[in-house]
Enzyme design. Structure first.
Site, PDB file in Angstrom:
ATOM      1  N   PHE A   1      -3.123  -1.140   0.764  1.00  0.00           N
ATOM      2  CA  PHE A   1      -4.279  -0.400   1.273  1.00  0.00           C
ATOM      3  C   PHE A   1      -5.487  -0.834   0.450  1.00  0.00           C
ATOM      4  O   PHE A   1      -5.359  -1.132  -0.741  1.00  0.00           O
ATOM      5  CB  PHE A   1      -4.091   1.127   1.231  1.00  0.00           C
ATOM      6  CG  PHE A   1      -5.285   1.806   1.837  1.00  0.00           C
ATOM      7  CD1 PHE A   1      -5.516   1.725   3.196  1.00  0.00           C
ATOM      8  CD2 PHE A   1      -6.231   2.433   1.047  1.00  0.00           C
ATOM      9  CE1 PHE A   1      -6.658   2.268   3.766  1.00  0.00           C
ATOM     10  CE2 PHE A   1      -7.375   2.981   1.610  1.00  0.00           C
ATOM     11  CZ  PHE A   1      -7.584   2.900   2.968  1.00  0.00           C
ATOM     12  N   THR A   2      -6.645  -0.857   1.076  1.00  0.00           N
ATOM     13  CA  THR A   2      -7.845  -1.449   0.459  1.00  0.00           C
ATOM     14  C   THR A   2      -8.145  -0.903  -0.941  1.00  0.00           C
ATOM     15  O   THR A   2      -8.168  -1.651  -1.922  1.00  0.00           O
ATOM     16  CB  THR A   2      -9.063  -1.233   1.382  1.00  0.00           C
ATOM     17  OG1 THR A   2      -9.147   0.162   1.695  1.00  0.00           O
ATOM     18  CG2 THR A   2      -8.925  -2.036   2.664  1.00  0.00           C
TER      19      THR A   2
ATOM     20  N   ASP B   1       2.010   7.057  -1.938  1.00  0.00           N
ATOM     21  CA  ASP B   1       0.644   7.302  -1.488  1.00  0.00           C
ATOM     22  C   ASP B   1       0.789   8.317  -0.362  1.00  0.00           C
ATOM     23  O   ASP B   1       1.250   7.990   0.726  1.00  0.00           O
ATOM     24  CB  ASP B   1      -0.019   6.018  -1.000  1.00  0.00           C
ATOM     25  CG  ASP B   1      -1.433   6.275  -0.474  1.00  0.00           C
ATOM     26  OD1 ASP B   1      -1.739   7.438  -0.124  1.00  0.00           O
ATOM     27  OD2 ASP B   1      -2.226   5.326  -0.400  1.00  0.00           O
TER      28      ASP B   1
ATOM     29  N   ARG C   1      -9.840  -3.359  10.928  1.00  0.00           N
ATOM     30  CA  ARG C   1      -8.761  -3.448   9.940  1.00  0.00           C
ATOM     31  C   ARG C   1      -8.119  -4.805  10.152  1.00  0.00           C
ATOM     32  O   ARG C   1      -7.126  -4.966  10.843  1.00  0.00           O
ATOM     33  CB  ARG C   1      -7.731  -2.326  10.123  1.00  0.00           C
ATOM     34  CG  ARG C   1      -8.261  -0.936   9.878  1.00  0.00           C
ATOM     35  CD  ARG C   1      -8.264  -0.437   8.446  1.00  0.00           C
ATOM     36  NE  ARG C   1      -9.340  -0.857   7.600  1.00  0.00           N
ATOM     37  CZ  ARG C   1      -9.748  -0.175   6.525  1.00  0.00           C
ATOM     38  NH1 ARG C   1      -9.209   0.968   6.187  1.00  0.00           N
ATOM     39  NH2 ARG C   1     -10.704  -0.645   5.762  1.00  0.00           N
TER      40      ARG C   1
HETATM   41  N1  F0G Z   1      -4.609   5.742   0.568  1.00  0.00           N
HETATM   42  C1  F0G Z   1      -4.658   5.665   1.902  1.00  0.00           C
HETATM   43  C2  F0G Z   1      -3.411   5.371   2.676  1.00  0.00           C
HETATM   44  C3  F0G Z   1      -5.873   5.872   2.568  1.00  0.00           C
HETATM   45  O1  F0G Z   1      -5.908   5.784   3.883  1.00  0.00           O
HETATM   46  C4  F0G Z   1      -7.037   6.152   1.796  1.00  0.00           C
HETATM   47  C5  F0G Z   1      -8.330   6.319   2.447  1.00  0.00           C
HETATM   48  C6  F0G Z   1      -6.937   6.215   0.406  1.00  0.00           C
HETATM   49  C7  F0G Z   1      -5.692   6.014  -0.170  1.00  0.00           C
HETATM   50  C8  F0G Z   1      -8.115   6.468  -0.469  1.00  0.00           C
HETATM   51  O2  F0G Z   1      -8.567   7.766  -0.346  1.00  0.00           O
HETATM   52  O3  F0G Z   1     -10.851   7.583   0.679  1.00  0.00           O
HETATM   53  O4  F0G Z   1     -10.067   9.676  -0.438  1.00  0.00           O
HETATM   54  O5  F0G Z   1     -10.614   7.679  -1.760  1.00  0.00           O
HETATM   55  N2  F0G Z   1      -8.542   6.010   3.640  1.00  0.00           N
HETATM   56  C9  F0G Z   1      -9.755   6.191   4.379  1.00  0.00           C
HETATM   57  C10 F0G Z   1      -9.564   5.652   5.770  1.00  0.00           C
HETATM   58  C11 F0G Z   1     -10.981   5.682   3.716  1.00  0.00           C
HETATM   59  O6  F0G Z   1     -10.536   5.675   6.526  1.00  0.00           O
HETATM   60  O7  F0G Z   1      -8.460   5.242   6.124  1.00  0.00           O
HETATM   61  P1  F0G Z   1     -10.115   8.193  -0.471  1.00  0.00           P
END
Ligand code: F0G
Length: 465
Positions: A127-128, A218, A385
């Site tokens: 994940f990014t 996660d 994505r």
């Molecule tokens: N892990 C996952 C699987 C996520 O999807 C996200 C955030 C994070 C960690 C980080 O969390 O944004 O509260 O700092 N996902 C958002 C999205 C940004 O649009 O999917 P965060």
């Protein structure tokens, strides 16, 4: 099984509304140009239906709004933190809780506490923000997800699973002492919201334990994963989501959570663990980067609303409706001939941009382009994505993930069936004239998490063969 095209009525009624407008086509064109063809740079007031993300965009319940009023804003020892800690202990089952401003705050504390520079972290697809924090701490990420996860059309119930053979080979190759931890995303956002089965999570944890390697979940959307286990895994069919979530948490040493998803709040996150040493380290780092360990960058009122949201999120009626709404949008899009990732995940429907724009090459950024053209066509905001999100590797080359997707993400309790009908109809109409849609190229590329702030420009139109 319920026909997904027959919508399930919302288990709520509307008490407060927020007006939205579809601005005219020529204005959308101008706003898209100003935003450098990046949907992250659009102003929300210019967006009609906002499917950019389900993160922090949820509608709170009347009980959550009421809870805001009793937030304890004390700097230290806030009673609202005690309420949050109690809710997390009850619902997730971890004794130690460190609050953070959002998920990446928890990822930061975890990576800095557990990764020594040069160590490896394995996970089921990246994940990014997670990978960025692993790399910031000097770690090296290794993808050990099952191969089918990279195939948008492979219809398996648990496409988020860890490939145990890949994981074991990886541990043997780098040596268990060089593995900081294994991070299991439940579900896998970048693969289309695909879940991990309890059987696979348990086997992953057992394998790690045999090698003395720690396991983290996660859990940004762990409740959605639990609900998909309830629907798809034989041994857990129809069991309460709350029970499944607890069982998932029992498998791991810690959980990092972006509370902006499952828990219906607009901001918040936490790291929770049963490891006293991690707790001590993370609590101390929290003071440096987030705020005191009893508020972690949040207001007392945020902690209070989150405590209520955590108890709401595991109620089967809510989470079932959530999955049904995503399935409804997916079925509507498919009926319009739009290629989407199967099976549908829990938070979004992912459009296969390679199949939607087959005339574009990967470096013409099909998913980034499609997200831009969807906005231009109908004011709906989606997110890329694909190659843009994947960024560059340590040698500076573009990473080329198999999946090149546009995510239509559903905020929780925000949009109605009629909104979803509009989205499917408009994207279906766009598909029918897709051969005229051009690709994009970068004109500005930031160093970190480039997809958020990059700017692009359209390439000349080229026709499909
Ligand atoms: N892990 C996952 C699987 C996520 O999807 C996200 C955030 C994070 C960690 C980080 O969390 O944004 O509260 O700092 N996902 C958002 C999205 C940004 O649009 O999917 P965060």
């Amino acid at each position: 099984m319920r026909d997904p095209i027959n919508a399930t009525p919302e288990p709520y009624k509307i008490k407060m509304i927020e007006p939205i407008h579809l601005i005219p086509a020529d204005e959308r064109k101008a706003r898209l140009r100003e935003a450098g063809w990046n949907t992250f740079l659009l102003r929300s007031r210019d967006v009609y239906i906002d499917l950019l993300t389900d993160s922090g965009t949820n509608a709170m319940s009347d009980r959550q709004w009421a809870a805001l009023m009793v937030g304890d804003e004390a700097y230290a020892g806030s009673a609202s933190f005690e309420n949050l800690e109690a809710a997390i202990r009850e619902v997730y089952g971890f004794p130690h809780v460190v609050p953070t401003h959002q998920g990446r705050g928890a990822e930061h504390l975890l990576s800095q506490s557990w990764i020594k520079p040069g160590q490896h972290v394995a996970g089921n697809m990246y994940f990014t923000t997670t990978r960025a924090h692993i790399e910031l701490a000097g770690g090296i990420f290794e993808d050990v997800i099952v191969d089918e996860a990279h195939d948008p059309s492979a219809e398996l119930p648990f496409k988020g699973n860890v490939d145990l053979k890949k994981l074991e080979a990886f541990i043997k190759r780098v040596g268990a002492a060089n593995v900081a931890y294994v991070a299991v995303g439940c579900p896998v956002n970048m693969a289309g919201g695909q879940p991990v089965s309890l059987e696979n999570l348990r086997a992953t944890a057992e394998l790690c334990r045999r090698h003395g390697v720690r396991v983290v979940m996660d859990g940004a959307r762990a409740v959605e994963n639990a609900a998909m286990i309830r629907a798809r895994e034989k041994a857990w069919k129809g069991k309460p989501t709350a029970e499944i979530l607890k069982e998932m948490c029992r498998q791991v040493d810690a959980i990092s959570v972006s509370a902006k998803k499952d828990a219906y709040v607009n901001i918040g996150g936490f790291l929770a663990t049963r490891d006293a040493e991690l707790y001590e380290k993370a609590q101390n780092l929290c003071v440096l980067f987030e705020g005191l360990h009893t508020y972690g960058g949040l207001a007392g009122r945020d902690l209070e609303a989150l405590a209520v949201g955590i108890r709401e999120m595991v109620q089967d009626e809510w989470i079932e409706h959530r999955l049904a709404q995503v399935a409804y949008l997916g079925a509507r899009l498919e009926a319009e001939g739009v290629p989407v990732v199967k099976p549908y995940g829990g938070h979004a429907v992912f459009v296969d941009a390679k199949a939607f724009l087959p005339h574009l090459d990967a470096d013409e950024l099909p998913a980034q382009s499609l997200a831009a053209w969807i906005y231009e066509a109908c004011g709906v905001r989606a997110m890329e994505r694909g190659v843009v999100s994947a960024g560059r590797d340590s040698k500076g080359s573009n990473r080329h993930p198999e999946l090149e997707l546009v995510r239509l993400t559903l905020p929780r309790r925000v949009y109605t069936q009629t909104h979803l009908d509009f989205v499917a109809r408009e994207i279906g109409a766009l598909k029918r004239r897709a051969s005229n849609l051009p690709g994009l190229r970068f004109v500005r590329e930031p160093k970190h998490l480039r997809f958020f702030q990059a700017r692009f420009e359209p390439l000349p139109v080229k026709s499909a063969a």
